[in-house]
Design an enzyme around this catalytic site. Structure first.
Site, PDB file in Angstrom:
ATOM      1  NE  ARG G  90     -33.959 117.862 -49.859  1.00  0.00           N
ATOM      2  CZ  ARG G  90     -34.612 118.274 -50.954  1.00  0.00           C
ATOM      3  NH1 ARG G  90     -33.986 118.455 -52.100  1.00  0.00           N
ATOM      4  NH2 ARG G  90     -35.915 118.515 -50.885  1.00  0.00           N
ATOM      5  CD  GLU G  93     -30.064 121.620 -48.645  1.00  0.00           C
ATOM      6  OE1 GLU G  93     -30.804 121.900 -49.607  1.00  0.00           O
ATOM      7  OE2 GLU G  93     -30.510 121.323 -47.518  1.00  0.00           O
ATOM      8  CB  SER G 116      -8.761 108.274 -51.550  1.00  0.00           C
ATOM      9  OG  SER G 116      -8.819 107.819 -52.894  1.00  0.00           O
TER      10      SER G 116
END
Lengths: 149, 149, 149, 149, 149, 149, 149, 149, 149, 149
Positions: G90, G93, G116
């Site tokens: 997830r 995604e 960063s």
């Protein structure tokens, strides 16, 4: 014990006993094709229990290996894709060259569907030829129509 | 003009004229297999000049396309590997399942070498069967021995 | 025992006995090229039984390893593709740069077909040169015409 | 205009004028190898300005194409890796089979380093043979020692 | 014993003895750069026999490991590509961002050719800086002209 | 208009006007490194507005291209990984060979962290050498400590 | 002993002693975030020596494992990319959906540079919600400007 | 017209009109987050019809583009994986380093399940900091339990 | 002990005791689906403690294996993608053929969102049919709306 | 005209005419499932000639597009694998989690063979549920036994 370990046991026994696949096939089964028997012993098909019994005896396989030979394997025999071995690669090359042609001609003759790789049988034999003998392969797969629903 | 553009021209002409590969083959060549002719028109084989002449006439192809059909193509017909199309994938699956078996049996029969995919011919036909017709494929490739030197 | 294990046994024996490939080749075969013998001991070619006998004796290999050396291996020697080792990568780079050129020039000279990698032999030698010695490689492969059928 | 577009212009002109690479080479350069000239026209090497001048005249190339032919290209001629075309694949297969052998033998003869693919030249010719003519390739690359520092 | 096993032996000895690469370098060689010595002990370069002798003594390595350290390794140190480790990835990112720029500027200054990664040396040092110290890397590789032939 | 189209416009203008990157750099900026200016014109860095103004004038770029040159690009200049071009590949090979060494030595000197590829600058110059001139590269990146929290 | 083996030792000890990560964190460190401690014990961060001391005692780890926990690991925790595990996928995604958006908005707010992942900290907590509790994640990374030079 | 073409139209209009995402967001929606609006205009989310109406007017988009903006896109914004752009890569790196840690801690707190990437919202803002401002990201996703059945 | 080792222990015990998944399911749980129980024993789901207790007793699993069966696994059961096994590949093929269709029809019926694979249950049964029995699969997943924020 | 171009024409017409798939299905066919009709219009199935006739009329498609809709397509609808779109990915995830479980249970119930993806039909519908409606999918594929020969 994994299927790969069974295959390694089979190959070691075949090698140390000096057997050929032809000899193994003759000892293990009369009704089944040598292609199926060899594929099973290489971990891609399953043996019938009586075949596994004979194979285990011939190759001195332990009990668990004998059972595993009757189980349905996780199929797929190639360590890399495309296959690096020249013998196997040539078949892959045929798909690269003829793949779309086969698709067109099968569809033109049969309509929408596929040649089954499950309801499928094949033969492989030596075809004598003056210019050099040939490998002759016969394949036959049931045509399956795409179901319309 | 690229080879892919020629293939697209061929497919459009075939479609709009309502031709089958069988009809095209009959018009383009008598001595060459329909598999070779179809493969050439799909960009994987080359046509002889007189075949290209007839193909160009039948399909209304421009001059450059006609010449390209006689050129040796950069072979490889699959947009992805493994092929996503079910018809073509089944052949790929056969290699996954039988690849190592073919290797073993060819070596046992012929020794070290390969079945040529170049000095190779094939047939494809309908095999009537009560339980459903089958696709029957015959392949024949010259066995080439690994040279020892 | 797998082929990879045999290769490791060979390399350990060669190392601990302080042998070179040249010395091994001289002990194992007179008629076969050092390239073939080395490739076989690295798991890519097979040895003749008498060669395997001598190799096993020289390198103290067990019985199963000796038999494996006479078997036809699953070919493909590179752990990754493209190869990460600089020596081997340079050959790969030559294909990247010259691949399409070789294709064009072979086709122009010979017609449709390939240079065989099976009916093939090669040599490798030192070419003295004032600006720095050169690696000289000679390859010779039979031209195979694409069969028309 | 991109390098790929120049290559396509070259191929179209060659095709429509019925030229061979040999004829193009003879018109474009006397001192440079046909391999280099062909590779340059396929987008993998550069031409000298006077060679580009002659190539542009012979092939009716526009001004920008002529300049591009003298520029150093982004090298790499293969649309997929491994290459799907059988002619080119066979070279790749040689690396798969012989890669580690070449590494061993070069190191044994020359020590730690590589055969240069930059300070490199090659030849390709037909080798007549009763059993079928052969493609003969000669390669020569400077050995470069790994610098110790 | 494989090269990877030697590297693991080296790392374990270094860890359990509480040594730094700097200390190892000082004990193993005076004339060779710490970069080369570290790379060799990590399996990417080779040591001279006397260096391997000292390394084996310092790190309690077995005889075979000592010999392996003098052998030319199969180079390539990254378990995945692109590298997942942030330190190493940043170098990969520099190639992604500057790769084509380096190509253009090297060609403009030197003509067609490459910066050798074989006839190559480098330094790495701490560059004090008020806003935070910097890693300073110096690389120097011989320019190799593409041979025209 | 995409960034790739701007790069192609830049390359065409440079080629047809016979400009070098050095000349372009001198016309476009005095304070910025030629590496940054070249990288920006190749689509990997951005120009300051006044630099883009001068670049657009020098190279006859349309208004939108001028604005795009000041935008932050989607970075990544390599059409394939690993890069097929020999000049760029050599840098990639250095990471394959030295990657783990750089990691070890940076950590030993600086502790846990990375060399920044963002707070980073570099130089590239010709280093005269009797045995053949060398490409000399200097890199300097701020060391960034992994934050503990 | 490899880092992966240490991680397996940690997981076995945690499991057999019935410990939670929370309990381990409390025993190992007061000032460091549970995220860092867990990541270190999973092989992605390093522990301070006193933390490793406590972890080794709590989990009965051998001496070498204790030292390895203080070493900087080769980072990268995913066995495949994209990750197959749904929890981790997830996050992947989110990058697929929001990646270019984050890039645009960070650049609009901060200019050219990055957030960063090294000078970075994060929190993860349960956010009670009537419709079902939520996972709440806070990330904070220093903005680093691309250096112009 | 494809979604990618709509995105390109949006970017061109934004650029030529000198708009920022902030300005576009303010004109297009009051109740929806700028992250959602930006993602939609970049082809990863959909706009409500009235939002699309305003966006089309502001950016001079044609009728079809306006409708497409209200359609649910085929999500996935990255041209390569892993992403080559440094800004986006850093997020990917966080998953590589922390992926397994997030999995462990989420499971320990919530049990078996995932943080939804669908019932999900996020914020992104500038966090002033003396040592350099930081990018602060807040994410909140509903925890979904794996259903047992 | 790793999860993969537990799965191998389960398979060996099942095989040597001659058990079916149906029998195992009946002994291990009454309220949970055989799909969930089988998936857990194959390393993709977790068992409840009392289920693990019964499974361990039935299959003679050691204490650590019993605990591991209650842990949430790192999910992902396929050794390669696309899957090489024909049974599993057919499901993958369905996604290739129907993926975009499912997306369109789900969106048309439900709006923007997904069918959950977490709040999900399924059944699998034999569907008697004169032309050959069929595998009947029922899936039901909660629709999750994309949150607008 | 390619199949992809036909799909784009279909989507544009559907969008500009404000049609739903349900409306299109009702106009194009009464006996065929909306899943098949939608899949055909998305380029993965074929229409019967009379269906194509109606579709072409409804969507103002040109003659060639109408014919193409009756042709058997090269199947495979996903631009990347694994699919990046969340809706489609969830199906892929189900295979990752349940693939080996489906294999085991199908084999236990039916023996060696597969569930056909060709002699296959499916339904998709809304399943009302108080906790949130569900997507309900029914699949039925003929079981095909592996032929023994």
């Amino acid at each position: 014990m994994t299927r790969a370990e069974v295959t390694e046991l089979v190959l070691t026994a075949k090698r140390m006993k000096g057997l050929t696949w032809k000899q193994i096939h003759e000892k293990v089964s009369v009704s089944t094709s040598p292609i199926v028997i060899t594929a099973a012993l290489l971990g891609q098909m399953r043996l019938e229990p009586n075949e596994a019994e004979k194979a285990a005896e011939l190759l001195d396989l332990p009990e668990e290996a004998k059972i595993i030979l009757t189980e349905i394997p996780y199929r797929g025999s190639l360590p890399q894709v495309p296959p690096t071995d020249p013998v196997i690669y040539r078949f892959y090359e045929l798909i690269q060259v003829y793949g779309t042609t086969w698709k067109e001609l099968i569809h033109e003759e049969f309509g929408d569907g596929i040649m089954s790789a499950i309801d499928f049988d094949m033969t492989m034999e030596r075809q004598p030829d003056q210019k050099g003998d040939r490998v002759k392969i016969g394949m036959s797969g049931k045509f399956l129509s795409y179901k319309r629903y």
